[in-house]
Design an enzyme around this catalytic site. Structure first.
Site, PDB file in Angstrom:
ATOM      1  N   HIS A  73      -0.111   1.500  -3.238  1.00 33.23           N
ATOM      2  CA  HIS A  73      -0.610   0.366  -4.015  1.00 33.23           C
ATOM      3  C   HIS A  73       0.464  -0.274  -4.882  1.00 33.23           C
ATOM      4  CE1 HIS A  73      -5.088   0.187  -3.487  1.00 33.23           C
ATOM      5  NE2 HIS A  73      -4.793   1.285  -2.813  1.00 33.23           N
ATOM      6  N   ASP A  81       7.883  -1.037  -8.795  1.00 32.32           N
ATOM      7  CA  ASP A  81       8.314  -1.113 -10.192  1.00 32.32           C
ATOM      8  C   ASP A  81       7.283  -0.575 -11.181  1.00 32.32           C
ATOM      9  OD1 ASP A  81       6.386  -3.053 -10.061  1.00 32.32           O
ATOM     10  OD2 ASP A  81       7.586  -4.629 -11.016  1.00 32.32           O
ATOM     11  N   HIS A 199      -5.008   8.914   5.707  1.00 32.21           N
ATOM     12  CA  HIS A 199      -6.467   9.081   5.712  1.00 32.21           C
ATOM     13  C   HIS A 199      -6.869  10.462   6.227  1.00 32.21           C
ATOM     14  CE1 HIS A 199      -7.250   4.428   5.869  1.00 32.21           C
ATOM     15  NE2 HIS A 199      -6.644   4.819   4.770  1.00 32.21           N
ATOM     16  N   SER A 200      -5.888  11.262   6.561  1.00 36.00           N
ATOM     17  CA  SER A 200      -6.153  12.650   6.964  1.00 36.00           C
ATOM     18  C   SER A 200      -6.650  13.469   5.779  1.00 36.00           C
ATOM     19  CB  SER A 200      -4.872  13.273   7.525  1.00 36.00           C
ATOM     20  OG  SER A 200      -4.974  14.667   7.622  1.00 36.00           O
ATOM     21  N   ASP A 249     -11.549  13.787   6.687  1.00 36.35           N
ATOM     22  CA  ASP A 249     -11.365  14.709   7.803  1.00 36.35           C
ATOM     23  C   ASP A 249     -12.130  15.988   7.480  1.00 36.35           C
ATOM     24  OD1 ASP A 249     -10.539  16.507   9.711  1.00 36.35           O
ATOM     25  OD2 ASP A 249      -8.393  16.286   9.333  1.00 36.35           O
TER      26      ASP A 249
END
Length: 332
Positions: A73, A81, A199-200, A249
């Site tokens: 993000h 930064d 996403h694991s 998962d």
């Protein structure tokens, strides 16, 4: 014969001094990232960050997922930064409070790491480097590869909440948009597939996936997995503040591994982007390859994280070294 005009000794010294100062300024401006940037100014910096990450992980397992999401993000939106960490002010909203940041947490623990570093080396280590290195060490905590990353970033002074959606890809967007957004910062298709392997680990709030369950179940979902999703997300309009999640998962929820790719090939991906990754002709070959080889997944994952971590950093004399990661320093 015309006499040659020679500058006075004082004038010559003045010119040389200006040239010297100019060269120092240019050198500082052009100073980039490097391995072990703090070797002289704070030799223990990377060890302190690693120690703090490990300590926090023992107490709060989900911090590792937070560190991993932080680097994505922050670094994706124009620059690595630490703008993500800034609190809102009366005039500017924090990136942390934007819709795309839904579910992000554990920012207060970044301050724990910063405080430990300030005790050792006051005013030396940037929050941007803390953010990147905590992600690196968090990846190791959940079984991922150790990735050598450069340091030397400095901290920005402003939030980019107003342009966040122009940069961060959304999980409901088309694969073309997702690939284009990543390509804008130098990450190729294999890198995209590898990074989405994040996403694991972790979990997805029901708010982000109920549109695949209500009013009708998405026929692309594996029927065997739908039953579990409905059990975890029984409400068509879930409360965003409620603890209603589905593990990304179910097999190895706390481990970064290639099981994610096997899951999405079996139509068990929770998000639209997971499903598209396994079906789009541009990404499916990489999904299949990573499903077969964790070594290949880790190699591409490390390469993509490296590119992400070096996206347009502030270095040299640009930016600042914040005293607190959630606040820009006051201008004097």
């Amino acid at each position: 014969m015309q006499a040659t005009i020679m500058p006075s000794t004082t004038g010559a010294l003045f010119i040389l001094t200006l040239l010297y100062l100019s060269s120092l300024s240019a050198s500082a401006e052009n100073e980039g990232l490097s391995m072990n940037f703090y070797r002289d100014s704070c030799p223990q910096a990377e060890d302190i960050i690693k120690e703090q990450v490990q300590l926090l992980y023992k107490r709060h397992k989900n911090t590792a997922f937070s560190w991993l999401r932080n680097i994505f993000h922050d670094c994706f939106v124009e620059s690595c930064d630490a703008s993500l960490l800034l609190d809102s002010t009366r005039r500017v909203m924090s990136e942390k409070e934007a819709d795309r940041s839904f579910g992000m947490r554990n920012f207060r623990y970044i301050e724990n790491i910063k405080e430990a570093l300030e005790r050792e080396c006051p005013g030396v280590v940037s929050c941007a480097d803390i953010l990147v290195l905590s992600a690196r060490d968090g990846i190791v905590s959940v079984g991922g590869p150790h990735i050598p990353l450069k340091t030397g970033r400095r901290d920005g002074r402003r939030s980019r909440a107003d342009i966040l959606e122009q940069h961060l890809p959304d999980h409901n967007e088309s694969m073309s948009v997702v690939l284009d957004r990543f390509a804008n910062i130098g990450i190729d298709t294999a890198g995209v597939v590898a990074l989405l392997g994040s996403h694991s680990v972790g979990r997805t709030h029901c708010v982000k996936l109920v549109h695949r369950l209500y009013p009708e179940v998405d026929p692309a979902l594996n029927p065997g997995h739908v039953e579990h999703m409905l059990y975890k997300c029984p409400d068509p309009i879930p409360d965003p503040k409620a603890v209603q999640y589905v593990r990304n998962d179910r097999g190895t929820p706390m481990k970064l591994d290639n099981n994610y790719y096997r899951n999405i090939l079996d139509n068990k991906g929770l998000l639209i982007v997971d499903h598209q990754l396994a079906t789009d002709k541009r990404t499916k070959p990489y999904v299949k390859k990573m499903a077969k080889s964790q070594e290949y997944f880790f190699r591409e994952f490390a390469r993509a994280i490296t590119v992400l971590s070096e996206n347009n950093p502030l270095t040299g004399t640009k930016g600042e070294i914040r005293k607190q990661c959630n606040l820009a320093n006051k201008l004097h």
